[in-house]
Scaffold this motif. Structure first.
Motif, PDB file in Angstrom:
ATOM      1  N   TYR A  33       0.845  -1.202   0.000  1.00  0.00           N
ATOM      2  CA  TYR A  33       0.000   0.000   0.000  1.00  0.00           C
ATOM      3  C   TYR A  33       0.879   1.249   0.000  1.00  0.00           C
ATOM      4  N   ASN A  34       1.890   1.233   0.870  1.00  0.00           N
ATOM      5  CA  ASN A  34       2.801   2.382   0.952  1.00  0.00           C
ATOM      6  C   ASN A  34       3.556   2.600  -0.355  1.00  0.00           C
ATOM      7  N   MET A  38       3.622   5.877  -2.669  1.00  0.00           N
ATOM      8  CA  MET A  38       4.907   6.489  -2.990  1.00  0.00           C
ATOM      9  C   MET A  38       5.043   6.690  -4.507  1.00  0.00           C
ATOM     10  N   ILE A  39       4.654   5.688  -5.275  1.00  0.00           N
ATOM     11  CA  ILE A  39       4.689   5.805  -6.742  1.00  0.00           C
ATOM     12  C   ILE A  39       3.749   6.908  -7.199  1.00  0.00           C
ATOM     13  N   LEU A  40       2.567   6.962  -6.614  1.00  0.00           N
ATOM     14  CA  LEU A  40       1.596   8.000  -6.952  1.00  0.00           C
ATOM     15  C   LEU A  40       2.222   9.386  -6.746  1.00  0.00           C
ATOM     16  N   ALA A 134     -13.345   5.215   9.540  1.00  0.00           N
ATOM     17  CA  ALA A 134     -12.151   5.937   9.998  1.00  0.00           C
ATOM     18  C   ALA A 134     -11.050   4.984  10.458  1.00  0.00           C
ATOM     19  N   ASP A 135     -11.402   3.733  10.716  1.00  0.00           N
ATOM     20  CA  ASP A 135     -10.413   2.752  11.170  1.00  0.00           C
ATOM     21  C   ASP A 135      -9.644   2.103  10.019  1.00  0.00           C
ATOM     22  N   TYR A 136     -10.089   2.329   8.791  1.00  0.00           N
ATOM     23  CA  TYR A 136      -9.415   1.704   7.656  1.00  0.00           C
ATOM     24  C   TYR A 136      -8.196   2.544   7.279  1.00  0.00           C
ATOM     25  N   PRO A 137      -6.988   1.978   7.367  1.00  0.00           N
ATOM     26  CA  PRO A 137      -5.777   2.787   7.200  1.00  0.00           C
ATOM     27  C   PRO A 137      -5.423   3.179   5.762  1.00  0.00           C
ATOM     28  N   GLN A 148      -6.894  15.840   9.826  1.00  0.00           N
ATOM     29  CA  GLN A 148      -5.458  15.552   9.860  1.00  0.00           C
ATOM     30  C   GLN A 148      -4.868  15.767   8.471  1.00  0.00           C
ATOM     31  N   ASN A 149      -3.633  16.212   8.450  1.00  0.00           N
ATOM     32  CA  ASN A 149      -2.949  16.368   7.171  1.00  0.00           C
ATOM     33  C   ASN A 149      -2.669  14.996   6.569  1.00  0.00           C
ATOM     34  N   ASN A 150      -3.051  14.830   5.327  1.00  0.00           N
ATOM     35  CA  ASN A 150      -2.722  13.641   4.560  1.00  0.00           C
ATOM     36  C   ASN A 150      -2.050  14.161   3.292  1.00  0.00           C
ATOM     37  N   PRO A 151      -0.742  13.928   3.130  1.00  0.00           N
ATOM     38  CA  PRO A 151      -0.029  14.528   2.001  1.00  0.00           C
ATOM     39  C   PRO A 151      -0.500  14.056   0.629  1.00  0.00           C
ATOM     40  N   HIS A 152      -1.299  13.020   0.592  1.00  0.00           N
ATOM     41  CA  HIS A 152      -1.735  12.472  -0.694  1.00  0.00           C
ATOM     42  C   HIS A 152      -2.969  13.177  -1.253  1.00  0.00           C
ATOM     43  N   ILE A 153      -3.744  13.830  -0.399  1.00  0.00           N
ATOM     44  CA  ILE A 153      -5.015  14.403  -0.862  1.00  0.00           C
ATOM     45  C   ILE A 153      -5.098  15.904  -0.616  1.00  0.00           C
ATOM     46  N   ASP A 154      -6.006  16.525  -1.361  1.00  0.00           N
ATOM     47  CA  ASP A 154      -6.386  17.912  -1.142  1.00  0.00           C
ATOM     48  C   ASP A 154      -7.906  17.911  -0.938  1.00  0.00           C
TER      49      ASP A 154
END
Length: 193
Positions: A33-34, A38-40, A134-137, A148-154
């Motif tokens: 998943y990570n 990362m590729i994205l 919310a529990d699904y990582p 929370q900041n999530n660097p993948h989304i806006d």
């Protein structure tokens, strides 16, 4: 007969889906998943796009993606091919990782934009992976509702459709049962503001 070309224009927004070949696993452990994320991010550094929401499941994935100056075909080809190479090398496999070409449904109105966001975030509920989304990582949902900041989304475009407190309003929207939210013609009955 060749494939139909994808509709694309700068700013086009899509619900992207991809499934494992023969519904096989495409994410086996946290490292996978990570690696996909990362590729994205690596592809985004050369072909900018906006990711509004995502959910990576064991054998498929969903992305709500807005293009900027590069066609969706180029972006997704890079992401999918690089991940397939990684996965096949890791597990010493040959052949196609993904079942056919990825799906790309164009999103051209607010109702569909919000419906896709909701659908993507509700994905882990259907197979019973979690009781609370919310529990699904491997989804952007927890960052939406906890701010929370999530660097993948806006999340800014999605939040713009909701009144304050946007985190609570969005959570209520996603958690509302479908029969109370979506009309017979696919329109949203619950008005976020």
């Amino acid at each position: 007969m060749g494939r139909r070309h994808r509709v694309w224009y700068p700013g086009a927004t899509y619900h992207i889906t991809a499934r494992g070949n023969r519904r096989a696993v495409i994410f086996d452990e946290a490292e996978d998943y990570n690696k996909y994320l990362m590729i994205l991010e690596d592809v985004r550094s050369t072909q900018p796009f906006v990711l509004h929401s995502y959910c990576l499941m064991t054998n498929h994935l969903h992305l709500q993606m807005e293009t900027l100056k590069d066609p969706i075909q180029s972006i997704m080809k890079d992401i999918q091919s690089r991940y397939a190479i990684y996965f096949n090398q890791k597990f010493d496999l040959d052949g196609h990782l993904f079942q056919g070409r990825y799906g790309a449904q164009i999103i051209e109105n607010t109702d569909y934009f919000l419906t896709v966001s909701r659908y993507i975030h509700r994905n882990p509920l259907e197979p019973g992976l979690v009781e609370d989304m919310a529990d699904y990582p491997w989804s952007s949902f927890s960052s939406y509702i906890h701010g929370q900041n999530n660097p993948h989304i806006d999340p800014s475009k999605t939040y713009s459709y909701f009144l304050e407190p946007v985190h609570e309003q969005y959570r209520n929207f996603v958690e509302t049962p479908t029969e109370k939210l979506i009309g017979e013609k696919g329109e949203i009955l619950w008005v976020p503001h």
